[in-house]
Motif scaffolding. Structure first.
Motif, short mmCIF file in Angstrom:
data_model
loop_
_atom_site.label_atom_id
_atom_site.label_comp_id
_atom_site.label_asym_id
_atom_site.label_seq_id
_atom_site.Cartn_x
_atom_site.Cartn_y
_atom_site.Cartn_z
N ILE A 67 37.92 30.41 33.10
CA ILE A 67 36.86 30.19 32.11
C ILE A 67 36.99 31.25 31.03
O ILE A 67 37.03 32.45 31.34
CB ILE A 67 35.46 30.28 32.76
N LEU A 68 37.12 30.80 29.81
CA LEU A 68 37.26 31.73 28.69
C LEU A 68 35.96 31.77 27.89
O LEU A 68 35.44 30.74 27.48
CB LEU A 68 38.41 31.25 27.77
N SER A 69 35.46 32.97 27.69
CA SER A 69 34.33 33.17 26.78
C SER A 69 34.80 34.12 25.70
O SER A 69 35.43 35.13 26.00
CB SER A 69 33.15 33.82 27.50
N SER A 70 34.52 33.78 24.46
CA SER A 70 34.88 34.73 23.41
C SER A 70 33.71 34.93 22.47
O SER A 70 32.91 34.02 22.24
CB SER A 70 36.12 34.23 22.64
N SER A 71 33.65 36.12 22.00
CA SER A 71 32.57 36.51 21.11
C SER A 71 32.53 35.55 19.92
O SER A 71 33.56 35.28 19.30
CB SER A 71 32.84 37.95 20.63
N GLN A 72 31.34 35.05 19.64
CA GLN A 72 31.22 34.02 18.59
C GLN A 72 31.73 34.54 17.25
O GLN A 72 31.42 35.66 16.86
CB GLN A 72 29.75 33.61 18.46
N GLY A 73 32.55 33.73 16.61
CA GLY A 73 33.07 34.11 15.30
C GLY A 73 34.39 34.86 15.39
O GLY A 73 35.05 35.07 14.37
N LEU A 74 34.79 35.26 16.57
CA LEU A 74 36.04 36.01 16.71
C LEU A 74 37.24 35.09 16.48
O LEU A 74 38.25 35.50 15.92
CB LEU A 74 36.11 36.62 18.12
N GLY A 100 51.53 34.45 44.41
CA GLY A 100 50.24 34.10 45.02
C GLY A 100 49.28 33.63 43.96
O GLY A 100 49.34 34.08 42.81
N SER A 101 48.44 32.68 44.34
CA SER A 101 47.49 32.14 43.37
C SER A 101 46.13 32.81 43.52
O SER A 101 45.82 33.37 44.58
CB SER A 101 47.32 30.64 43.58
N ALA A 102 45.34 32.72 42.47
CA ALA A 102 43.98 33.25 42.54
C ALA A 102 43.17 32.43 43.55
O ALA A 102 43.35 31.22 43.67
CB ALA A 102 43.33 33.17 41.16
N LEU A 103 42.29 33.10 44.26
CA LEU A 103 41.51 32.42 45.29
C LEU A 103 40.23 31.80 44.75
O LEU A 103 39.47 31.22 45.51
CB LEU A 103 41.16 33.40 46.42
N GLY A 104 40.00 31.93 43.48
CA GLY A 104 38.80 31.35 42.89
C GLY A 104 38.90 31.40 41.39
O GLY A 104 39.91 31.85 40.82
N THR A 105 37.87 30.94 40.75
CA THR A 105 37.84 30.93 39.29
C THR A 105 37.89 32.36 38.74
O THR A 105 37.22 33.25 39.26
CB THR A 105 36.53 30.27 38.80
N ILE A 106 38.68 32.55 37.70
CA ILE A 106 38.69 33.83 36.98
C ILE A 106 37.98 33.62 35.65
O ILE A 106 38.27 32.66 34.93
CB ILE A 106 40.13 34.32 36.72
N ASN A 144 48.99 39.38 26.23
CA ASN A 144 49.80 40.37 26.95
C ASN A 144 48.93 41.22 27.87
O ASN A 144 49.28 41.49 29.02
CB ASN A 144 50.51 41.30 25.96
N ILE A 145 47.81 41.66 27.35
CA ILE A 145 46.92 42.49 28.16
C ILE A 145 46.31 41.66 29.28
O ILE A 145 46.25 42.08 30.44
CB ILE A 145 45.80 43.10 27.30
N ALA A 146 45.90 40.43 28.94
CA ALA A 146 45.28 39.57 29.96
C ALA A 146 46.25 39.33 31.12
O ALA A 146 45.83 39.31 32.29
CB ALA A 146 44.85 38.25 29.33
N ALA A 147 47.53 39.17 30.81
CA ALA A 147 48.52 38.91 31.86
C ALA A 147 48.50 40.04 32.89
O ALA A 147 48.52 39.81 34.11
CB ALA A 147 49.91 38.77 31.25
N HIS A 148 48.45 41.27 32.41
CA HIS A 148 48.38 42.44 33.29
C HIS A 148 47.08 42.43 34.10
O HIS A 148 47.09 42.66 35.32
CB HIS A 148 48.50 43.70 32.42
N GLU A 149 45.99 42.15 33.44
CA GLU A 149 44.69 42.17 34.13
C GLU A 149 44.60 41.05 35.17
O GLU A 149 44.00 41.22 36.23
CB GLU A 149 43.54 42.06 33.13
N PHE A 150 45.21 39.90 34.87
CA PHE A 150 45.23 38.81 35.85
C PHE A 150 45.90 39.25 37.15
O PHE A 150 45.49 38.87 38.24
CB PHE A 150 45.99 37.59 35.29
N VAL A 151 46.96 40.06 37.02
CA VAL A 151 47.66 40.49 38.23
C VAL A 151 46.77 41.38 39.09
O VAL A 151 46.81 41.31 40.32
CB VAL A 151 49.00 41.19 37.90
N HIS A 152 45.92 42.19 38.45
CA HIS A 152 44.96 42.97 39.24
C HIS A 152 44.09 42.02 40.08
O HIS A 152 43.79 42.30 41.24
CB HIS A 152 44.06 43.80 38.32
N GLN A 153 43.67 40.91 39.48
CA GLN A 153 42.86 39.95 40.23
C GLN A 153 43.66 39.33 41.38
O GLN A 153 43.15 39.17 42.49
CB GLN A 153 42.33 38.85 39.30
N LEU A 154 44.91 38.99 41.11
CA LEU A 154 45.75 38.41 42.16
C LEU A 154 45.94 39.40 43.30
O LEU A 154 45.98 39.02 44.47
CB LEU A 154 47.11 37.98 41.58
#
Ligand SMILES: [Zn+2]
Length: 283
Positions: A67-74, A100-106, A144-154
């Protein structure tokens, strides 16, 4: 080298996060390069961040996985749709690479950084990733940053609560390694990426905390740690790496290297240095 001060860990995490946020803003204002990341924290220590995901003034799109939320107008609507597709691709890529896949919604929240200090954070227990950016920063850098942060979740999903205690070298090393091409640019692998630092004797000792150091050192350490993780997985296998990962106590080099690999951290670091400098042939 002094690592984490001996203060309660519960206090340490929020302190370190705040400190790094400040450093990141400074660095990007000065040099405008590369990516900045933060270690995951146990829970939302700062009221204003994670709950913002639920605020009405954010554009939201998503499915059961992301689920992506972004600041309005960004972003324009089309831009946001493209960003969402890019983030989905990044999540699929790092999941494949990590194994390995995420175990739930990110949930990923893209906020506006008034100072244009690009930075990210993963609240892995809340399954929330946040990246702060501004209109003048190319969207690719957000991914690029999100990719790194996703791995922390994994990692959280794969290793469980032990993830929050992981050796900093392994925690940030695998998140950077897992982000793969999102961090490598034209380089084939992290080994070749860090080789010039090692060859020119500019590599930092692996067991270095970035606390109190210039942000450029922090960034270099992330790449060196990714290369070290690459070395450990290639030479000793993923199964042992997983054993090592859950044996840490947060500070750099705190994992049980001797128990898992039969030689201590210093010996492994020496092997890594020789491997980085060796002929780049497939083993
Ligand atoms: Zn990180």
């Amino acid at each position: 080298m002094v690592f984490w001060p001996k203060i309660p860990r519960a206090a340490l995490r929020p302190i370190s996060v705040v400190a790094l946020l400040i450093i990141a803003v400074w660095f990007l204002g000065q040099e405008r390069q590369t990516t900045i990341h933060f270690m995951p924290v146990e829970s939302n220590q700062y009221g204003e961040v994670a709950p913002a995901v639920l605020r009405a003034d954010y554009d939201v799109r998503g499915d059961d996985h992301l689920i992506l939320s972004s600041s309005q107008g960004l972003f324009e609507q089309q831009e946001q749709a493209r960003l969402y597709a890019d983030l989905q691709r990044a999540l699929a890529y790092v999941s494949e690479r990590f194994g390995g896949s995420a175990l739930g919604t990110i949930s990923i929240y893209i906020g506006h950084a008034p100072s244009c200090g690009l930075h990210g954070i993963a609240y892995t227990e809340m399954r929330t990733v946040q990246v702060f950016t501004c209109a003048s920063i190319p969207m690719g850098r957000v991914v690029n940053i999100a990719a790194h942060e996703f791995v922390h979740q994994l990692c959280h999903d794969h290793y469980g609560p032990a993830h929050l205690e992981a050796d900093l070298i392994l925690m940030e090393g695998i998140a950077t390694w897992g982000a793969g091409s999102y961090w490598l640019g034209d380089a084939a692998d992290f080994r070749s990426f860090v080789r010039p630092w090692v060859a020119e004797d500019r590599a930092l000792p692996l067991a270095t905390s970035y606390v109190g150091r210039p942000i450029s050192d922090m960034n270099q350490l992330y790449y060196q740690w990714a290369s070290f993780v690459e070395f450990l997985i290639e030479h000793e296998g993923r199964e042992r790496f997983d054993m090592l990962y859950v044996s840490g106590a947060n500070s750099p080099a705190s994992a049980d290297y001797l128990g898992v690999y039969g030689r201590d951290f210093g010996a492994l670091e020496a092997e890594w240095l020789a491997w980085v400098l060796g002929e780049h042939t497939e083993d």
